[in-house]
Design a protein around this motif. Structure first.
Motif, short mmCIF file in Angstrom:
data_model
loop_
_atom_site.label_atom_id
_atom_site.label_comp_id
_atom_site.label_asym_id
_atom_site.label_seq_id
_atom_site.Cartn_x
_atom_site.Cartn_y
_atom_site.Cartn_z
N ASN A 1 0.83 -1.21 0.00
CA ASN A 1 0.00 0.00 0.00
C ASN A 1 0.86 1.26 0.00
O ASN A 1 0.50 2.27 0.61
CB ASN A 1 -0.92 0.01 1.23
N ASP B 1 -0.61 4.75 -0.65
CA ASP B 1 -1.34 5.29 0.50
C ASP B 1 -0.38 5.82 1.56
O ASP B 1 -0.63 6.85 2.19
CB ASP B 1 -2.25 4.23 1.12
N TYR C 1 -2.81 0.74 -11.25
CA TYR C 1 -3.41 1.61 -10.24
C TYR C 1 -4.21 2.78 -10.83
O TYR C 1 -4.74 3.59 -10.06
CB TYR C 1 -2.33 2.15 -9.31
#
Length: 211
Positions: A93, A96, A129
């Motif tokens: 991740n 993020d 993504y």
């Protein structure tokens, strides 16, 4: 970390996973017998440094690979696939994590890169993504082939500091390469050596008191 207001991130093996051995093996398959000396994490043939600073074009780079392999019949696709085999992808991740870090600090990306790798990376993050570039994740993303400078030379750090009016004493640089860390120190930056897998970036930043 106390007094840190700005963070400069390396890309390969900090955010994005790379594997040097894969490219060494691929270059060996192309016919470059001394592939581990020809290309490595700490030492490499000057053609790679030149390519990362746009001192040679993609076509000139491929020509040097053909010369090193003593095989003028290698196709662009064969060379690009071998060269890009280094690239694994963005871990876990981490996008993020970058957004969370950007909320607390002024953040920047500073990557030794080149045209062939850059094109592969942008295609990868778009397809996987739906991200077009890294503009949303950093105040500014710097790539060596655009700057025509590369780490660990101190001038690349000094340019990032000057362009963004950063106080080096308030700026942290994170990289997985000891030689790049030494270059950053010469520019007066605080440094952290990333010594864990990039999928552990969030844990690493929390352990160091950054997040």
């Amino acid at each position: 970390m106390e007094n840190i207001k700005n963070i400069i991130f390396d890309y390969g093996n900090v955010i994005f996973e790379i594997n040097f051995k894969r490219t060494q093996d691929a270059l060996l398959q192309l016919g470059i017998a001394n592939s581990t000396e020809f290309y490595g994490h700490r030492n490499q043939n000057p053609i790679f440094d030149d390519f990362e600073m746009a001192g040679v074009s993609s076509e000139e780079f491929r020509a040097e690979i053909r010369n090193a392999a003593n095989n003028q019949n290698l196709t662009n696709q064969q060379i690009d696939e071998a060269w890009n085999s280094l690239l694994i992808g963005v871990s876990a991740n981490n996008h993020d994590v970058l957004l969370a870090t950007k909320k607390k600090y002024r953040t920047f990306l500073l990557s030794n890169n080149n045209e062939i790798h850059y094109d592969w990376i942008i295609k990868h993050i778009k397809e996987r993504y739906n991200i077009n570039n890294y503009d949303d994740f950093f105040e500014k993303a710097y790539f060596s082939q655009i700057m025509k400078l590369r780490k660990p030379n101190v001038n690349i750090f000094e340019q990032v500091i000057k362009e963004n009016n950063l106080n080096a004493a308030e700026t942290l640089f994170i990289d997985d390469s000891p030689q790049h860390i030494e270059g950053a120190k010469k520019a007066g930056l605080h440094t952290l050596l990333m010594d864990v897998h990039p999928e552990k970036l969030e844990d690493f930043l929390k352990e160091k008191g950054i997040l």
